[in-house]
Design a protein around this motif. Structure first.
Motif, mmCIF file in Angstrom:
data_model
loop_
_atom_site.group_PDB
_atom_site.id
_atom_site.type_symbol
_atom_site.label_atom_id
_atom_site.label_comp_id
_atom_site.label_asym_id
_atom_site.label_seq_id
_atom_site.Cartn_x
_atom_site.Cartn_y
_atom_site.Cartn_z
ATOM 1 N N GLU A 285 0.838 -1.191 0.000
ATOM 2 C CA GLU A 285 0.000 0.000 0.000
ATOM 3 C C GLU A 285 0.878 1.248 0.000
ATOM 4 O OE1 GLU A 285 -3.883 -1.575 2.374
ATOM 5 O OE2 GLU A 285 -2.032 -1.385 3.540
ATOM 6 N N ALA A 286 0.267 2.405 -0.125
ATOM 7 C CA ALA A 286 1.007 3.657 -0.301
ATOM 8 C C ALA A 286 2.023 3.898 0.808
ATOM 9 C CB ALA A 286 0.030 4.822 -0.389
ATOM 10 N N ALA A 287 1.698 3.537 2.039
ATOM 11 C CA ALA A 287 2.597 3.793 3.169
ATOM 12 C C ALA A 287 3.933 3.072 3.033
ATOM 13 C CB ALA A 287 1.919 3.383 4.475
ATOM 14 N N ALA A 288 3.979 2.022 2.209
ATOM 15 C CA ALA A 288 5.236 1.311 1.997
ATOM 16 C C ALA A 288 6.195 2.110 1.112
ATOM 17 C CB ALA A 288 4.968 -0.050 1.362
ATOM 18 N N PHE A 289 5.663 3.096 0.399
ATOM 19 C CA PHE A 289 6.481 3.859 -0.532
ATOM 20 C C PHE A 289 6.684 5.313 -0.114
ATOM 21 C CE2 PHE A 289 4.268 0.515 -2.904
ATOM 22 C CZ PHE A 289 5.338 -0.139 -3.493
ATOM 23 N N ASP A 290 5.727 5.880 0.613
ATOM 24 C CA ASP A 290 5.821 7.313 0.922
ATOM 25 C C ASP A 290 6.553 7.601 2.231
ATOM 26 O OD1 ASP A 290 4.030 6.727 2.975
ATOM 27 O OD2 ASP A 290 2.297 7.623 1.975
ATOM 28 N N LYS A 291 7.155 6.572 2.820
ATOM 29 C CA LYS A 291 7.983 6.686 4.024
ATOM 30 C C LYS A 291 7.189 6.947 5.303
ATOM 31 C CE LYS A 291 12.070 8.350 1.528
ATOM 32 N NZ LYS A 291 11.487 8.327 0.182
ATOM 33 N N SER A 292 5.862 6.878 5.242
ATOM 34 C CA SER A 292 5.070 7.058 6.460
ATOM 35 C C SER A 292 5.101 5.819 7.345
ATOM 36 C CB SER A 292 3.624 7.414 6.108
ATOM 37 O OG SER A 292 3.019 6.394 5.330
ATOM 38 N N TRP A 293 5.594 4.712 6.802
ATOM 39 C CA TRP A 293 5.811 3.485 7.585
ATOM 40 C C TRP A 293 7.234 3.011 7.307
ATOM 41 C CZ3 TRP A 293 7.477 -1.402 6.427
ATOM 42 C CH2 TRP A 293 7.327 -2.380 7.422
ATOM 43 N N LYS A 294 7.904 2.480 8.323
ATOM 44 C CA LYS A 294 9.226 1.913 8.084
ATOM 45 C C LYS A 294 9.539 0.858 9.130
ATOM 46 C CE LYS A 294 11.598 5.779 10.439
ATOM 47 N NZ LYS A 294 12.590 6.855 10.250
ATOM 48 N N PRO A 295 10.245 -0.199 8.702
ATOM 49 C CA PRO A 295 10.646 -1.226 9.662
ATOM 50 C C PRO A 295 11.832 -0.764 10.473
ATOM 51 C CG PRO A 295 11.559 -1.710 7.503
ATOM 52 C CD PRO A 295 10.707 -0.477 7.342
ATOM 53 N N GLY A 296 12.106 -1.432 11.592
ATOM 54 C CA GLY A 296 13.317 -1.154 12.345
ATOM 55 C C GLY A 296 14.530 -1.702 11.626
ATOM 56 N N ASP A 297 15.703 -1.305 12.113
ATOM 57 C CA ASP A 297 16.938 -1.925 11.637
ATOM 58 C C ASP A 297 17.140 -3.262 12.342
ATOM 59 O OD1 ASP A 297 18.346 -0.679 9.598
ATOM 60 O OD2 ASP A 297 19.196 0.839 10.917
ATOM 61 N N ILE A 298 17.993 -4.089 11.799
ATOM 62 C CA ILE A 298 18.392 -5.328 12.455
ATOM 63 C C ILE A 298 19.457 -4.959 13.495
ATOM 64 C CG2 ILE A 298 19.456 -7.593 12.140
ATOM 65 C CD1 ILE A 298 18.250 -7.593 9.305
ATOM 66 N N VAL A 299 19.189 -5.285 14.745
ATOM 67 C CA VAL A 299 20.007 -4.810 15.861
ATOM 68 C C VAL A 299 20.737 -5.985 16.493
ATOM 69 C CG1 VAL A 299 20.004 -3.644 18.095
ATOM 70 C CG2 VAL A 299 18.409 -2.909 16.298
ATOM 71 N N ARG A 300 22.067 -5.846 16.627
ATOM 72 C CA ARG A 300 22.843 -6.890 17.295
ATOM 73 C C ARG A 300 22.598 -6.837 18.803
ATOM 74 N NH1 ARG A 300 29.451 -7.759 17.313
ATOM 75 N NH2 ARG A 300 29.458 -9.316 18.993
ATOM 76 N N GLN A 301 22.430 -8.002 19.413
ATOM 77 C CA GLN A 301 22.157 -8.068 20.854
ATOM 78 C C GLN A 301 23.448 -8.234 21.659
ATOM 79 O OE1 GLN A 301 18.740 -7.650 21.959
ATOM 80 N NE2 GLN A 301 19.020 -6.904 19.854
#
Length: 488
Positions: free
Chosen positions: A472-488
């Motif tokens: 959907e549009a939010a996947a392209f317009d930057k209104s939604w974003k996943p987190g980065d992969i974080v080392r524990q």
């Protein structure tokens, strides 16, 4: 002595078969001229350099051709015959292939047009499919991203040079012509209700058969279930050695010449590969072609995993990257020409092309982001523990997934867990979509609930694909974003 052998002899004479240092502007001129003419040393050096340079350019250009032959060979290795059968699989890590995934069942097979057109009949339903030629060039889309839009249709694939009358769209046909005799049929059945068995059964309604103006002829392709078979549909075993060139020569001999590639056929001729003539490299020639294969492969992997292009990121504060760098095209076309770097990046880690795969709007069938680095910009390590936080809901009308791939094989990570993906239709189907979900990756399970964990292998690098189907549009317009992969 042939011109090719003279060039190779010159290369061996000046030691270029060993480690080669790159040329820099500050280096002494390796091509000394006298009174406007090349010296003997200049000529020897030029001939040596041009063989290796031409071989590397040829390798990178023809890589998709050899890669798709790897797909064909995967089916052949388990007894599936070209033009007679096709393979079906609810794929998992045991199926080696560049960024194959476990999200949907696959169907794949060779469409052989040497005896005439082939008709692919697809029933209504959630299918995503395409046909690519022997060079991984786009021929047509089918199913949801195709002209039938998921309503079912008759897709008629014509061989090169075919000029007889064919039915048109008013008769329910969608017609496309391929420039090659052998083509890849790749079809996916989407398990929208989370039922893999149902999605696999949907392939029963697909019919692939030879077509003539008088009607269908011969037997339809028989389906073979390869789900439980460990098969290799990649070009890994060929890509860094002389077999790359041997496989390429075989294809050149079998397929018609494509006029748009004439300069690249000329490049192959300089290397001893020419249609209608035997490929018989001597030992020195094999050495340089092997070296070119290794260098060319590694150069492509730099494009894949260490691109410096600024537009590669959708979010500048994340390490997720676009896999496809030229939106909305079938063959990496831009107004200025073919984007060869984007082409290298794609084919070093993925297979098949279609304009629908590279769209960046809400009408796209799917999207792909890649992350090979953690939040600190360090490459992902199979011996370390990581988490990924995914905000909910993910902006996709259909489903989404995260899949882990081995950096060396560009295929799903293989462990005794026999799992490489976390999918919204399966492992994540019961998550609370009102709050973020935390996914875990590493050689050891996280403390507590390990249902959202993928095991990795110490000593091997890995990367992740984030896929959204029906974005959907939010996947392209930057209104939604996943987190980065974080080392524990």
């Amino acid at each position: 002595m042939s011109r090719m052998n003279r060039c190779v002899y010159a290369l061996a004479t000046i030691g270029m078969l060993g480690a080669a240092a790159p040329l820099h502007a500050a280096d002494a001129n390796p091509y000394p001229f006298k009174q406007g003419y090349p010296t003997q040393a200049a000529s020897q050096h030029v001939r040596a350099d041009e063989v290796l340079q031409r071989a590397i350019v040829a390798y990178r250009f023809w890589y998709p051709t050899v890669s798709i032959e790897g797909i064909f060979n995967g089916n052949r290795s388990v007894g599936i015959e070209d033009g007679k059968q096709w393979g079906l699989a609810a794929a998992g890590p045991r199926q080696i292939g560049f960024t194959l995934n476990s999200d949907t069942p696959y169907g794949s097979g060779v469409i052989d047009l040497s005896e005439g057109p082939v008709l692919i009949e697809i029933p209504p339903g959630p299918f995503i499919g395409l046909v690519n030629d022997h060079n991984q060039g786009w021929v047509t889309d089918m199913g949801l991203p195709g002209p039938d839009a998921g309503k079912g249709g008759k897709h008629l694939i014509l061989p090169p040079g075919y000029q007889d009358k064919v039915p048109d769209k008013s008769e329910g046909y969608y017609v496309a012509q391929s420039p090659s005799l052998k083509n890849l049929l790749a079809l996916r059945s989407l398990p929208l209700d989370g039922n893999l068995a149902k999605a696999m059964a949907a392939f029963d309604g697909v019919k692939v058969q030879r077509w003539t103006p008088q009607g269908m002829t011969g037997s339809a392709l028989q389906a073979v279930d390869t789900t439980k078979l460990a098969l290799d549909s990649s070009s890994l075993k060929w890509e860094d050695n002389i077999q790359f060139w041997e496989k390429l020569d075989k294809i050149i001999q079998e397929e018609p010449i494509q006029p748009k590639f004439l300069p690249m056929y000329g490049l192959l001729q300089e290397l001893g590969i020419q249609k209608g003539k035997p490929f018989a490299p001597n030992a020195a020639t094999k050495d340089i072609l092997t070296r070119a294969a290794r260098l060319g492969r590694d150069q492509m992997l730099v494009s894949a995993f260490d691109s410096q292009r600024p537009e590669i990121k959708n979010w500048q504060d994340r390490h997720w990257e676009w896999v496809g760098l030229v939106p909305g095209t079938a063959q990496f076309e831009t107004p200025a020409g073919i984007d060869l770097d984007a082409r290298d990046r794609w084919f070093a880690q993925a297979i098949v092309t279609s304009p629908a795969m590279f769209r960046r709007d809400a009408g796209a069938g799917s999207l792909y982001w890649l992350s090979a680095r953690d939040s600190q910009g360090v490459y992902l390590d199979g011996g370390k523990q990581y988490t990924l936080t995914v905000p909910q809901p993910v902006p996709g009308k259909l489903f989404w997934s995260v899949t882990l791939y081995d950096a060396q094989t560009r295929s799903q990570v293989q462990t005794d867990q026999d799992k490489a993906a976390l999918r919204s239709l399966f492992e994540l189907k019961d998550i609370d979509t009102t709050k973020p979900v935390v996914l875990s990756f590493g050689p050891k399970p996280p403390k507590g609930d390990a249902s959202h964990w993928i095991k990795t292998v110490p000593g091997r690098g890995w990367f992740a694909y984030f896929r959204i189907y029906g974005p959907e549009a939010a996947a392209f317009d930057k209104s939604w974003k996943p987190g980065d992969i974080v080392r524990q």
